[in-house]
Design a protein around this motif. Structure first.
Motif, PDB file in Angstrom:
ATOM      1  N   LEU A   9       0.822  -1.224   0.000  1.00  0.00           N
ATOM      2  CA  LEU A   9       0.000   0.000   0.000  1.00  0.00           C
ATOM      3  C   LEU A   9       0.853   1.270   0.000  1.00  0.00           C
ATOM      4  O   LEU A   9       0.873   2.027  -0.977  1.00  0.00           O
ATOM      5  CB  LEU A   9      -0.917  -0.030   1.236  1.00  0.00           C
ATOM      6  CG  LEU A   9      -1.823   1.171   1.456  1.00  0.00           C
ATOM      7  CD1 LEU A   9      -2.842   1.318   0.326  1.00  0.00           C
ATOM      8  CD2 LEU A   9      -2.568   1.043   2.795  1.00  0.00           C
ATOM      9  N   ASP A  10       1.572   1.460   1.126  1.00  0.00           N
ATOM     10  CA  ASP A  10       2.346   2.692   1.304  1.00  0.00           C
ATOM     11  C   ASP A  10       3.487   2.755   0.289  1.00  0.00           C
ATOM     12  O   ASP A  10       4.379   1.913   0.307  1.00  0.00           O
ATOM     13  CB  ASP A  10       2.944   2.742   2.726  1.00  0.00           C
ATOM     14  CG  ASP A  10       1.865   2.748   3.813  1.00  0.00           C
ATOM     15  OD1 ASP A  10       0.825   3.376   3.600  1.00  0.00           O
ATOM     16  OD2 ASP A  10       2.083   2.135   4.871  1.00  0.00           O
ATOM     17  N   GLY A  11       3.448   3.740  -0.597  1.00  0.00           N
ATOM     18  CA  GLY A  11       4.518   3.893  -1.573  1.00  0.00           C
ATOM     19  C   GLY A  11       4.285   3.145  -2.874  1.00  0.00           C
ATOM     20  O   GLY A  11       5.099   3.219  -3.794  1.00  0.00           O
ATOM     21  N   LYS A  42      15.034   3.523   5.987  1.00  0.00           N
ATOM     22  CA  LYS A  42      15.145   2.197   6.608  1.00  0.00           C
ATOM     23  C   LYS A  42      13.796   1.715   7.134  1.00  0.00           C
ATOM     24  O   LYS A  42      13.655   0.569   7.552  1.00  0.00           O
ATOM     25  CB  LYS A  42      16.136   2.240   7.775  1.00  0.00           C
ATOM     26  CG  LYS A  42      17.526   2.601   7.338  1.00  0.00           C
ATOM     27  CD  LYS A  42      18.501   2.503   8.495  1.00  0.00           C
ATOM     28  CE  LYS A  42      19.879   2.949   8.050  1.00  0.00           C
ATOM     29  NZ  LYS A  42      20.649   3.571   9.104  1.00  0.00           N
ATOM     30  N   LEU A  43      12.804   2.595   7.168  1.00  0.00           N
ATOM     31  CA  LEU A  43      11.501   2.246   7.748  1.00  0.00           C
ATOM     32  C   LEU A  43      10.497   1.771   6.704  1.00  0.00           C
ATOM     33  O   LEU A  43       9.402   1.323   7.035  1.00  0.00           O
ATOM     34  CB  LEU A  43      10.899   3.453   8.493  1.00  0.00           C
ATOM     35  CG  LEU A  43      11.824   4.174   9.475  1.00  0.00           C
ATOM     36  CD1 LEU A  43      11.073   5.280  10.184  1.00  0.00           C
ATOM     37  CD2 LEU A  43      12.435   3.199  10.486  1.00  0.00           C
ATOM     38  N   ARG A  44      10.867   1.902   5.438  1.00  0.00           N
ATOM     39  CA  ARG A  44       9.975   1.480   4.356  1.00  0.00           C
ATOM     40  C   ARG A  44       9.606   0.005   4.504  1.00  0.00           C
ATOM     41  O   ARG A  44      10.506  -0.843   4.541  1.00  0.00           O
ATOM     42  CB  ARG A  44      10.692   1.672   3.023  1.00  0.00           C
ATOM     43  CG  ARG A  44       9.953   2.498   2.041  1.00  0.00           C
ATOM     44  CD  ARG A  44      10.824   2.746   0.838  1.00  0.00           C
ATOM     45  NE  ARG A  44      10.979   4.177   0.634  1.00  0.00           N
ATOM     46  CZ  ARG A  44      10.161   4.927  -0.077  1.00  0.00           C
ATOM     47  NH1 ARG A  44       9.129   4.390  -0.670  1.00  0.00           N
ATOM     48  NH2 ARG A  44      10.369   6.221  -0.195  1.00  0.00           N
ATOM     49  N   GLY A  45       8.333  -0.288   4.602  1.00  0.00           N
ATOM     50  CA  GLY A  45       7.880  -1.677   4.683  1.00  0.00           C
ATOM     51  C   GLY A  45       8.037  -2.309   6.053  1.00  0.00           C
ATOM     52  O   GLY A  45       7.631  -3.441   6.272  1.00  0.00           O
ATOM     53  N   VAL A  46       8.624  -1.548   6.977  1.00  0.00           N
ATOM     54  CA  VAL A  46       8.933  -2.081   8.308  1.00  0.00           C
ATOM     55  C   VAL A  46       7.773  -1.768   9.266  1.00  0.00           C
ATOM     56  O   VAL A  46       7.205  -0.676   9.219  1.00  0.00           O
ATOM     57  CB  VAL A  46      10.254  -1.436   8.807  1.00  0.00           C
ATOM     58  CG1 VAL A  46      10.522  -1.784  10.252  1.00  0.00           C
ATOM     59  CG2 VAL A  46      11.410  -1.863   7.913  1.00  0.00           C
ATOM     60  N   SER A  47       7.429  -2.700  10.148  1.00  0.00           N
ATOM     61  CA  SER A  47       6.281  -2.510  11.047  1.00  0.00           C
ATOM     62  C   SER A  47       6.506  -1.329  11.998  1.00  0.00           C
ATOM     63  O   SER A  47       7.635  -0.868  12.172  1.00  0.00           O
ATOM     64  CB  SER A  47       6.040  -3.772  11.868  1.00  0.00           C
ATOM     65  OG  SER A  47       7.039  -3.871  12.863  1.00  0.00           O
ATOM     66  N   ARG A  48       5.415  -0.870  12.616  1.00  0.00           N
ATOM     67  CA  ARG A  48       5.481   0.314  13.479  1.00  0.00           C
ATOM     68  C   ARG A  48       6.475   0.135  14.629  1.00  0.00           C
ATOM     69  O   ARG A  48       7.323   0.995  14.880  1.00  0.00           O
ATOM     70  CB  ARG A  48       4.090   0.614  14.041  1.00  0.00           C
ATOM     71  CG  ARG A  48       3.957   2.011  14.617  1.00  0.00           C
ATOM     72  CD  ARG A  48       2.554   2.213  15.181  1.00  0.00           C
ATOM     73  NE  ARG A  48       1.530   1.840  14.218  1.00  0.00           N
ATOM     74  CZ  ARG A  48       0.275   1.540  14.522  1.00  0.00           C
ATOM     75  NH1 ARG A  48      -0.129   1.574  15.784  1.00  0.00           N
ATOM     76  NH2 ARG A  48      -0.589   1.201  13.586  1.00  0.00           N
ATOM     77  N   MET A  49       6.393  -1.002  15.331  1.00  0.00           N
ATOM     78  CA  MET A  49       7.287  -1.208  16.475  1.00  0.00           C
ATOM     79  C   MET A  49       8.735  -1.408  16.029  1.00  0.00           C
ATOM     80  O   MET A  49       9.666  -0.924  16.686  1.00  0.00           O
ATOM     81  CB  MET A  49       6.808  -2.388  17.338  1.00  0.00           C
ATOM     82  CG  MET A  49       5.583  -2.089  18.190  1.00  0.00           C
ATOM     83  SD  MET A  49       5.625  -0.518  19.114  1.00  0.00           S
ATOM     84  CE  MET A  49       6.944  -0.796  20.284  1.00  0.00           C
ATOM     85  N   ALA A 114       2.014  -3.905   5.419  1.00  0.00           N
ATOM     86  CA  ALA A 114       2.424  -4.068   6.825  1.00  0.00           C
ATOM     87  C   ALA A 114       1.625  -3.148   7.736  1.00  0.00           C
ATOM     88  O   ALA A 114       1.680  -3.275   8.957  1.00  0.00           O
ATOM     89  CB  ALA A 114       3.909  -3.731   6.960  1.00  0.00           C
ATOM     90  N   SER A 115       0.861  -2.241   7.146  1.00  0.00           N
ATOM     91  CA  SER A 115       0.180  -1.217   7.950  1.00  0.00           C
ATOM     92  C   SER A 115      -1.059  -1.736   8.667  1.00  0.00           C
ATOM     93  O   SER A 115      -1.824  -2.518   8.120  1.00  0.00           O
ATOM     94  CB  SER A 115      -0.228  -0.049   7.045  1.00  0.00           C
ATOM     95  OG  SER A 115      -0.995   0.873   7.779  1.00  0.00           O
ATOM     96  N   LYS A 116      -1.241  -1.237   9.882  1.00  0.00           N
ATOM     97  CA  LYS A 116      -2.468  -1.543  10.625  1.00  0.00           C
ATOM     98  C   LYS A 116      -3.529  -0.480  10.340  1.00  0.00           C
ATOM     99  O   LYS A 116      -4.612  -0.508  10.919  1.00  0.00           O
ATOM    100  CB  LYS A 116      -2.166  -1.620  12.125  1.00  0.00           C
ATOM    101  CG  LYS A 116      -1.262  -2.802  12.453  1.00  0.00           C
ATOM    102  CD  LYS A 116      -1.093  -3.016  13.938  1.00  0.00           C
ATOM    103  CE  LYS A 116      -0.404  -4.365  14.158  1.00  0.00           C
ATOM    104  NZ  LYS A 116       0.077  -4.563  15.506  1.00  0.00           N
ATOM    105  N   ASN A 117      -3.184   0.468   9.486  1.00  0.00           N
ATOM    106  CA  ASN A 117      -4.121   1.542   9.147  1.00  0.00           C
ATOM    107  C   ASN A 117      -4.647   1.426   7.725  1.00  0.00           C
ATOM    108  O   ASN A 117      -5.184   2.397   7.178  1.00  0.00           O
ATOM    109  CB  ASN A 117      -3.424   2.902   9.301  1.00  0.00           C
ATOM    110  CG  ASN A 117      -3.063   3.197  10.744  1.00  0.00           C
ATOM    111  OD1 ASN A 117      -3.935   3.244  11.603  1.00  0.00           O
ATOM    112  ND2 ASN A 117      -1.780   3.376  11.016  1.00  0.00           N
ATOM    113  N   SER A 118      -4.517   0.261   7.119  1.00  0.00           N
ATOM    114  CA  SER A 118      -4.870   0.151   5.700  1.00  0.00           C
ATOM    115  C   SER A 118      -6.356   0.420   5.456  1.00  0.00           C
ATOM    116  O   SER A 118      -6.722   0.997   4.429  1.00  0.00           O
ATOM    117  CB  SER A 118      -4.487  -1.224   5.159  1.00  0.00           C
ATOM    118  OG  SER A 118      -5.414  -2.187   5.565  1.00  0.00           O
TER     119      SER A 118
END
Ligand code: BG6
Ligand code: MG
Length: 219
Positions: A9-11, A42-49, A114-118
């Motif tokens: 989704l993101d990007g 480095k955060l691209r595709g990486v979970s929030r935590m 990976a988003s919980k906001n999709s």
């Protein structure tokens, strides 16, 4: 034979990557942490935590788990608020056209984010109509580069990985697609997604026509 497509989704569908950056930057400024676009990459595709842990480590900060969760929640509140500005005009160029063509040609389509906001992002874009299955950060526990989210999408579509093409803008996302046995289309620079089977600079070039010609013998 390709029967389905799975999209990050993101990007890939919309540029929420920029909104994630703004929200992390806002949080980092409040906490007094360094955070810039280089770290953000480095955060691209990486979970929030996992993301907040990367930022914490970059700042050599010691933070207990409870406080870390609180900070991640704070960032998320800023991010979710910023999602209100997204409208159906905010697809990345080429993304909605591709989704429409996939519908016309009868391909199965899943989200693999990976988003919980999709749910909120898809709602803002009015994009639900383009997806048969929604797989997101709430669907699986192991995040990219584990292949779980794409395997979840394929299974729900009733397809095998080798019948699906995954679109990804993140290094970890392309890793996840390959680990799951999917064909991977990378969106972005070579340094980031050059390990995908096929790469395009932007979604604008990644049309169904181009995909069919690049993966010629699979259609
Ligand atoms: C991914 C983004 O799609 O979702 C990451 O590329 C983000 O940057 C991750 O951290 C998790 O998103 P959310 O919305 O659950 O915080
Ligand atoms: Mg992405």
């Amino acid at each position: 034979m390709i029967k389905g497509f799975i999209f990050d989704l993101d990007g890939v569908i919309t540029d929420t990557a920029e909104l994630h950056f703004q929200a992390w930057k806002n949080l980092a400024d409040q906490v007094g942490w360094n955070f810039d676009r280089e770290v953000n990459e480095k955060l691209r595709g990486v979970s929030r935590m996992d993301s907040i842990n990367i930022i914490r480590a970059h700042n050599n900060a010691e933070v207990d788990q409870e406080e870390l969760i609180e900070l991640a929640n704070k960032k998320n509140a800023i991010y979710v608020e910023s999602l209100n500005q997204i409208t159906p005009d905010d697809y990345l160029e080429g993304a909605e056209g591709l989704l429409k063509n996939l519908r016309v040609e009868g391909f199965l389509v899943a989200l693999g984010s990976a988003s919980k906001n999709s749910t909120k992002v898809l709602q803002q874009l009015q994009a639900n109509k383009y997806f048969d299955v929604i797989g997101d950060g709430n669907s699986v526990s192991k995040s990219k580069p584990a292949p779980d989210i794409f395997l979840y999408g394929a299974e729900k579509l009733g397809l095998k990985p080798e019948q699906c093409i995954v679109y990804e803008d993140a290094e970890s996302g392309v890793d996840a697609a390959k680990a799951g046995g999917f064909y991977a289309v990378g969106i972005g620079p070579k340094e980031r997604v050059g390990h995908a089977d096929v790469r395009f600079d932007t979604m604008k070039e990644a049309t169904l026509f181009e995909i069919k010609s690049k993966f010629n013998d699979l259609f």
